[in-house]
Design a protein around this motif. Structure first.
Motif, short mmCIF file in Angstrom:
data_model
loop_
_atom_site.label_atom_id
_atom_site.label_comp_id
_atom_site.label_asym_id
_atom_site.label_seq_id
_atom_site.Cartn_x
_atom_site.Cartn_y
_atom_site.Cartn_z
N SER A 90 0.83 -1.20 0.00
CA SER A 90 0.00 0.00 0.00
C SER A 90 0.86 1.25 0.00
CB SER A 90 -0.93 -0.01 1.22
OG SER A 90 -1.76 -1.14 1.22
N ALA A 128 -11.61 4.04 -13.05
CA ALA A 128 -12.12 3.58 -11.76
C ALA A 128 -13.16 2.48 -11.91
CB ALA A 128 -12.71 4.76 -10.98
N SER A 132 -11.12 -5.13 -10.70
CA SER A 132 -9.78 -5.37 -10.16
C SER A 132 -9.14 -6.61 -10.76
CB SER A 132 -9.87 -5.53 -8.63
OG SER A 132 -10.73 -6.60 -8.28
N ILE A 186 -5.61 2.88 -7.68
CA ILE A 186 -6.06 3.98 -6.83
C ILE A 186 -5.85 5.34 -7.49
CG2 ILE A 186 -5.59 2.61 -4.78
CD1 ILE A 186 -3.15 4.32 -4.26
N ILE A 189 -9.11 7.27 -8.31
CA ILE A 189 -9.83 7.71 -7.11
C ILE A 189 -9.23 9.02 -6.60
CG2 ILE A 189 -10.43 7.12 -4.74
CD1 ILE A 189 -10.34 4.20 -5.54
N GLY A 239 -7.70 6.41 -1.07
CA GLY A 239 -6.95 5.52 -1.93
C GLY A 239 -6.18 4.47 -1.14
N ARG A 242 -8.46 1.70 -0.24
CA ARG A 242 -8.67 0.79 -1.39
C ARG A 242 -7.48 -0.13 -1.56
NH1 ARG A 242 -10.87 0.62 -6.69
NH2 ARG A 242 -10.40 -1.49 -7.41
N GLU A 246 -7.56 -4.37 -1.24
CA GLU A 246 -7.60 -5.00 -2.55
C GLU A 246 -7.22 -6.49 -2.45
OE1 GLU A 246 -8.30 -6.08 -6.09
OE2 GLU A 246 -8.86 -4.10 -5.34
N THR A 302 -7.04 -0.69 9.07
CA THR A 302 -7.89 0.23 8.31
C THR A 302 -8.53 1.26 9.23
OG1 THR A 302 -8.38 -1.56 6.77
CG2 THR A 302 -9.78 0.37 6.68
#
Length: 323
Positions: A90, A128, A132, A186, A189, A239, A242, A246, A302
Motif C-alpha cells: 500500500s 475507476a 480489479s 487507486i 480515485i 486511496g 482501497r 484489494e 484500516t
C-alpha cells in the motif's frame, strides 16, 4: 368588513405551510439519524464477529483445544508477514500514485483547455470502473515481465539496501509489481477527488494572486494547495483504504515463496486480503479462525488509518481557520 374577512386567510396559509415544512424536517432528520446509527451498528456487528471468531487463534490456551494448535507464537509468525506485505504494498502504491494523481488533477483543473480537460476527466473516471481482476491479469501477464529488467538494475546498483537484496525475480511477480498495480488502481480515485477540490478553489483568491504578479504555478502554491490540503489528505487516505483491502489484483500478481523484506524477489509477501481469498474456501476449524484473525488485524489497520486521516484533516482545518 373586508379587512376582517381577508386577515384570517393571510395568517392561516403561512401557518399551514410552516407546519408541513416542520413535519418534513422531522422526517428527514429522523431518516438521517437512522442511517448514521445503522452504519455504527453494522460496524459494531462486524467487529464483534471478527473478535469472537478470532479468539481461538489469538488465545488458543483459553478458547481452543491444545491439540489443535501449537502455540500463539505460530499465529504471530503467520500474520506479521501478511501485515507487513499489506502495508508495504500500500505504501508503494501511495508513493507512486499520489504525485501523479495530484499532477493530473491540477492539469485538468487549471492548465488544460476545456476541449482536452473534459475527455481526460472522462478517461480517468472510466479507469475507476475497470474490475480489479482485469488489473490483476494485466499486472501478471504484461507488467510483471516488463519489470524484470528494472529489478535486475536495482539489484546491481542498489543491492546493498535490504529492499533490493537477494536474487531478483525472473517472473516479476513480486511485492513491488503488486504495488505498481495498486498504484494504477487507486490513481483514478485520488485524481477525481483532487480535481473536484481544486475546481472549488475561490476564484477571487486565484485572481488576486495573479493580479499581484504571481505566475500560474505561484498562484497554485499560494491559493489552490492551501485550500485543498485537507481534501488531498482525505483523497489519499481513501486511496490507501482501497489499496489495503484489494484482493484479486494482488492475488493474481504475487507468487508464493518465503517471506523477505526484498521488494524484487519472489518472496511470500502476500497481503491479508489475498491470503484470505486463497485459503478461506477450504479452511475450517483453527485454520478458519486464523484467517478471520488476520482479517481482524486488517480491520484494525484500516480503522487506525482512517482515524489518523480524520485527525490530520481536522488539524489542517483548525490551522487554516487560525490563519
Amino acid at each position: 368588513m373586508t379587512e376582517k374577512v381577508t386577515a384570517p386567510s393571510r395568517t392561516t396559509a403561512p401557518a399551514e405551510k410552516g407546519s408541513g415544512a416542520a413535519a418534513g424536517d422531522k422526517v428527514f432528520s429522523g431518516l438521517a439519524y437512522t442511517a448514521g446509527a445503522l452504519i455504527l451498528v453494522v460496524l459494531a456487528f462486524v467487529a464483534i464477529f471478527l473478535v469472537t471468531k478470532s479468539l481461538p487463534a489469538l488465545w488458543p490456551t483459553v478458547f481452543s483445544d491444545q491439540d489443535s494448535i501449537t502455540s500463539a507464537d505460530t499465529f504471530a509468525e503467520y500474520v506479521l508477514p501478511l501485515m507487513g506485505g499489506t502495508v508495504i504494498a500500500s505504501i508503494i502504491a501511495l508513493l507512486i500514485a499520489t504525485p501523479v494523481a495530484v499532477g493530473i488533477a491540477l492539469y485538468i483543473s487549471h492548465y488544460a483547455p476545456a476541449r482536452i480537460a473534459t475527455p481526460v476527466g472522462y478517461i480517468i473516471d472510466l479507469l475507476a470502473a475497470i474490475p480489479s481482476v482485469v488489473y490483476g491479469a494485466w499486472g501478471m501477464i504484461a507488467l510483471a515481465p516488463a519489470m524484470v529488467p528494472i529489478y535486475d538494475w536495482l539489484h546491481e546498483n542498489l543491492g546493498f539496501l535490504p529492499f533490493f537484496a537477494g536474487d531478483p525475480s525472473t517472473t516479476g511477480r513480486t511485492l513491488a509489481t503488486s504495488g505498481v498495480v495498486l498504484a494504477v488502481m487507486i490513481l483514478p480515485i485520488i485524481t477525481s477527488l483532487c480535481r473536484e477540490i481544486f475546481v472549488q478553489t475561490p476564484k477571487l483568491h486565484e485572481e488576486a494572486a495573479l493580479a499581484l504578479g504571481a505566475t500560474q504555478w505561484e498562484m497554485v502554491r499560494a491559493t489552490v494547495f492551501p485550500f485543498a490540503r485537507a481534501g488531498i489528505v482525505s483523497s489519499v487516505m481513501l486511496g490507501l483504504g482501497r489499496a489495503l483491502g484489494e484482493t484479486m489484483a494482488v492475488t493474481l500478481v504475487l507468487s508464493p515463496g518465503v517471506f523477505s523484506l526484498s521488494l524484487i524477489t519472489s518472496g511470500r509477501n502476500a497481503t491479508i486480503p489475498s491470503e484470505i481469498a486463497l485459503n478461506f474456501p477450504e479452511a475450517f476449524g483453527m485454520r478458519q479462525s486464523e484467517l478471520i484473525a488476520a482479517g481482524l488485524m486488517l480491520f484494525i489497520i484500516t480503522l487506525a488509518v482512517n482515524m489518523i486521516a480524520r485527525w490530520i484533516v481536522s488539524r489542517h482545518k483548525e490551522f487554516s481557520g487560525a490563519n
